[in-house]
Design a protein around this motif. Structure first.
Motif, PDB file in Angstrom:
ATOM      1  N   MET A 123       0.843  -1.200   0.000  1.00 26.45           N
ATOM      2  CA  MET A 123       0.000   0.000   0.000  1.00 26.45           C
ATOM      3  C   MET A 123       0.883   1.258   0.000  1.00 26.45           C
ATOM      4  N   LEU A 124       0.559   2.163  -0.908  1.00 32.74           N
ATOM      5  CA  LEU A 124       1.396   3.362  -1.034  1.00 32.74           C
ATOM      6  C   LEU A 124       1.216   4.309   0.156  1.00 32.74           C
ATOM      7  N   ASN A 125       2.306   4.909   0.526  1.00 27.68           N
ATOM      8  CA  ASN A 125       2.286   5.922   1.576  1.00 27.68           C
ATOM      9  C   ASN A 125       2.490   7.276   0.886  1.00 27.68           C
ATOM     10  N   ILE A 126       1.397   8.040   0.755  1.00 25.23           N
ATOM     11  CA  ILE A 126       1.448   9.273  -0.047  1.00 25.23           C
ATOM     12  C   ILE A 126       1.428  10.496   0.864  1.00 25.23           C
ATOM     13  N   CYS A 127       2.285  11.445   0.548  1.00 25.80           N
ATOM     14  CA  CYS A 127       2.286  12.708   1.286  1.00 25.80           C
ATOM     15  C   CYS A 127       1.877  13.829   0.331  1.00 25.80           C
ATOM     16  N   ILE A 128       0.980  14.687   0.779  1.00 27.08           N
ATOM     17  CA  ILE A 128       0.555  15.818  -0.053  1.00 27.08           C
ATOM     18  C   ILE A 128       0.922  17.110   0.669  1.00 27.08           C
ATOM     19  N   LEU A 129       1.627  17.984  -0.031  1.00 27.68           N
ATOM     20  CA  LEU A 129       1.936  19.294   0.549  1.00 27.68           C
ATOM     21  C   LEU A 129       0.862  20.265   0.075  1.00 27.68           C
ATOM     22  N   VAL A 130       0.128  20.806   1.005  1.00 19.38           N
ATOM     23  CA  VAL A 130      -0.965  21.728   0.644  1.00 19.38           C
ATOM     24  C   VAL A 130      -0.647  23.105   1.216  1.00 19.38           C
ATOM     25  N   LYS A 131      -0.659  24.090   0.345  1.00 14.92           N
ATOM     26  CA  LYS A 131      -0.293  25.437   0.790  1.00 14.92           C
ATOM     27  C   LYS A 131      -1.535  26.309   1.004  1.00 14.92           C
ATOM     28  N   PRO A 132      -1.719  26.815   2.227  1.00 12.96           N
ATOM     29  CA  PRO A 132      -2.808  27.780   2.424  1.00 12.96           C
ATOM     30  C   PRO A 132      -2.394  29.128   1.821  1.00 12.96           C
ATOM     31  N   ILE A 133      -3.278  29.736   1.067  1.00 10.50           N
ATOM     32  CA  ILE A 133      -2.940  31.005   0.398  1.00 10.50           C
ATOM     33  C   ILE A 133      -4.106  31.993   0.493  1.00 10.50           C
TER      34      ILE A 133
END
Lengths: 280, 340
Positions: A1-11
């Motif tokens: 199972m993939l371990n995914i990281c998402i970088l989300v920028k508040p703007i």
């Protein structure tokens, strides 16, 4: 199972924001998340629905910035790490530093994020994070095909109409564009039993700024100069002239408009078309 | 203190200098014009040495990389680091295009060395009270404001330029050093270039196309589409249209161009049977060149166009298609002769 990281920028939302010419600052400020980042998140959630995956979001923002948590919580995520640092917005390279520091304590198969943020338009954070973590990065990706768990095929728009296909081995950081998927209303997924949320309050960076914002200004307005109609014209003719409907105007545009379709005109247009095509 | 301006020259497919490269040269010449030395870095996949010997720089360092590797920024970065180990100066400003390939190299290099970087510059000027410092203008919030930023005094500074401002004419010079850097073995990258393809005009989005065809009320019958479709095939242009064309069912809703539809930034827009309402003109304001075909001489589109034809499109478009086809055929014939 993939371990995914998402970088989300508040703007600050560029769609709502306006430059107030009188006070020389922004008005109509509302906060949102970088749309390419949410596209990456949407793609990861779709992948998770089909294949299963663990999704972790990392957001890094200024301590004073308020974010609307609900907008991210409706996605089917497993973990959310929030990094808050005072005066982060004034220090352009610091965001990548604190994200990389946080990520170095985790092990992810892939890091997804938007290639460029809509607010500052710098596009530095993805490649910086990858470099600090010593992993490869590929940005401006608009299509992802998972061939195997550890081997992906991705597409990048090179110039207009040209697409490059790459094969990448994980782990990797992929910067995506707004066109990764079709924007759609995200229904409130059945919330997983528990979203692990961690908030880290970081100390203000002591490093001296190596890039300083000197000033912000309004964009230059587009000023168009119209021909002033001759005094000898009647009121009606003057009005028609301003509207671009008078005979006078027709004659002016006649320099670039051919009213006769002959071989010479066609040749001229086809040559011009070829020349303009080659320019790009 | 002498500043070394180092340009990482962008290339087309690793083998050709384009207007973008010459535009970078022009930008470089405006930075500290009297006190700087100009160095070029060329990572290519087959540019003849004679071309490199005519570049308008004091020094030229070049690396040959096979085309499959040239498309991957990892190999550019390795080549760049090898060249940088040779050129050491007191103060260096590295200039790049903001093309993703070069942008990634610039960010990685500045991060690796902990040096400052400014991206997507629109204009670079010397600061009034500090002549040795640069002031860089950038666009933020999708063009709703401009930001002026400057570097802290450091040994190296990295700057990428917005591609839209990189446009110049070929320039020539006689560099004192033209040196090839030989890299025997590259560290293999987990990123592998597979292929490059052109998107067919039917799949191409209006916002991504170089050429867009727009149709309006003047094109009243779908049966008269043949010549327009042929033109679209030849110039690889998606077909959009005005609000009226959408309402008449000539185009799907998502292909509407204008204030109530899509705003396009194509290089060329061919408006067929479009009068040019202010709402439609709003949607094509970022287009570089407009060709208008309309049988009404007072149509507002003629005020906006670069070339206009007053006439029936059913006569004009087939003739234009024939002319373009003849041109393409002769090009193929010439290429064939060269190969033979």
């Amino acid at each position: 199972m993939l371990n995914i990281c998402i970088l989300v920028k508040p703007i600050m939302d560029p769609a709502s924001i306006k430059w107030d010419y009188q006070s020389q600052e922004f008005s109509y400020i509302s906060n949102t998340f970088n749309s390419a980042d949410t596209q990456a998140l949407q793609w990861a959630c779709d992948y998770k629905e089909k294949n299963g995956a663990k999704i972790t979001i990392i957001t890094a923002h200024d301590s004073e910035f308020t974010i609307e948590e609900k907008r991210l919580l409706k996605y089917n995520i497993d973990q959310w790490i929030v990094l808050k640092q005072p005066e982060l917005k004034n220090n352009p390279g610091e965001t990548a530093q604190i994200i990389a520091k946080e990520l170095s304590g985790h092990s992810f198969d892939v890091i997804l994020t938007g290639s460029v943020s809509e607010d500052k338009n710098s596009g530095m954070t993805p490649a910086m994070v990858a470099e600090l973590l010593f992993i490869p990065a590929l940005t401006n990706i608009h299509h992802i095909d998972v061939k195997e768990e550890g081997l992906w095929e991705v597409k990048r728009s090179e110039d207009r109409g040209t697409v490059q296909t790459y094969e990448v081995k994980l782990p990797i950081l992929i910067g995506v564009t707004n066109t990764l998927g079709r924007k759609r209303y995200i229904p409130r997924y059945r919330r997983p039993p528990k979203i692990k949320k961690e908030i880290r309050i970081l100390e203000k960076a002591n490093e001296q700024l190596n890039v300083q914002v000197m000033k912000m200004t309004e964009p230059r307005p587009n000023i168009r100069y119209f021909d002033i109609p001759k005094d000898s014209l009647s009121a009606e003719e003057r009005l028609l002239a301003i509207m671009g409907l008078s005979q006078d105007k027709k004659e002016q545009s006649g320099k670039k408009v051919a009213s006769e379709v002959n071989d010479k005109t066609i040749h001229f247009i086809s040559q011009k078309l070829q020349k303009w095509l080659q320019e790009g | 203190m002498e500043t070394n301006i180092i340009c990482y020259l962008p290339l087309k497919n690793g083998v050709m200098f384009t207007e973008e490269a010459w535009g970078l040269v022009e930008q470089a010449k405006t930075i500290y014009p009297n006190t700087s030395k100009m160095t070029a870095i060329v990572v290519h996949s087959g540019i003849p040495v004679i071309e490199l010997e005519q570049l308008p720089f004091d020094e030229v360092y070049h690396v040959h990389v096979p085309i499959e590797q040239w498309k991957v920024s990892d190999y550019h970065f390795q080549a760049f680091r090898r060249i940088c180990a040779i050129i050491q100066h007191q103060k260096e400003i590295f200039l790049f295009s903001s093309h993703p390939l070069y942008h990634d190299v610039a960010v990685r290099a500045s991060t690796r060395l902990g040096m400052p970087m400014i991206t997507n510059a629109l204009k670079v000027i010397e600061m009034e009270n500090q002549p040795s410092s640069l002031l860089v203008k950038r666009e933020i919030y999708q063009g709703k404001a401009n930001e002026f930023v400057s570097f802290a005094p450091t040994k190296q500074q990295y700057l990428t330029f917005e591609r839209s401002i990189l446009y110049g004419r070929p320039q020539y010079g006689t560099p004192s050093i033209v040196q090839e850097i030989d890299i025997e073995k590259y560290e293999p990258s987990p990123i592998q270039f597979i292929s490059e393809s052109e998107i067919d005009w039917k799949e191409l989005k209006l916002t991504e196309a170089k050429v867009v065809i727009g149709i309006g009320r003047g094109v009243q019958d779908k049966n008269e589409f043949d010549s327009i479709v042929k033109l679209a095939e030849i110039v690889n242009a998606p077909i959009g249209g005005s609000k009226v064309a959408d309402e008449l069912g000539l185009i799907p809703r998502e292909k509407r161009i204008g204030a109530s539809g899509t705003s396009i930034e194509a290089d060329i827009y061919i408006a067929i049977g479009i009068s040019g309402s202010s709402q439609h003109l709003e949607g094509i304001k970022a287009v570089k060149h407009v060709i208008a075909i309309n049988n009404d001489p007072s149509a507002a589109i003629f005020q906006r166009c670069d070339i206009g034809i007053v006439g029936n499109y059913q006569q004009v478009v087939p003739r234009l298609v024939d002319a373009l086809q003849a041109e393409r055929q002769s090009e193929t014939y010439v290429e064939h002769l060269h190969i033979g």
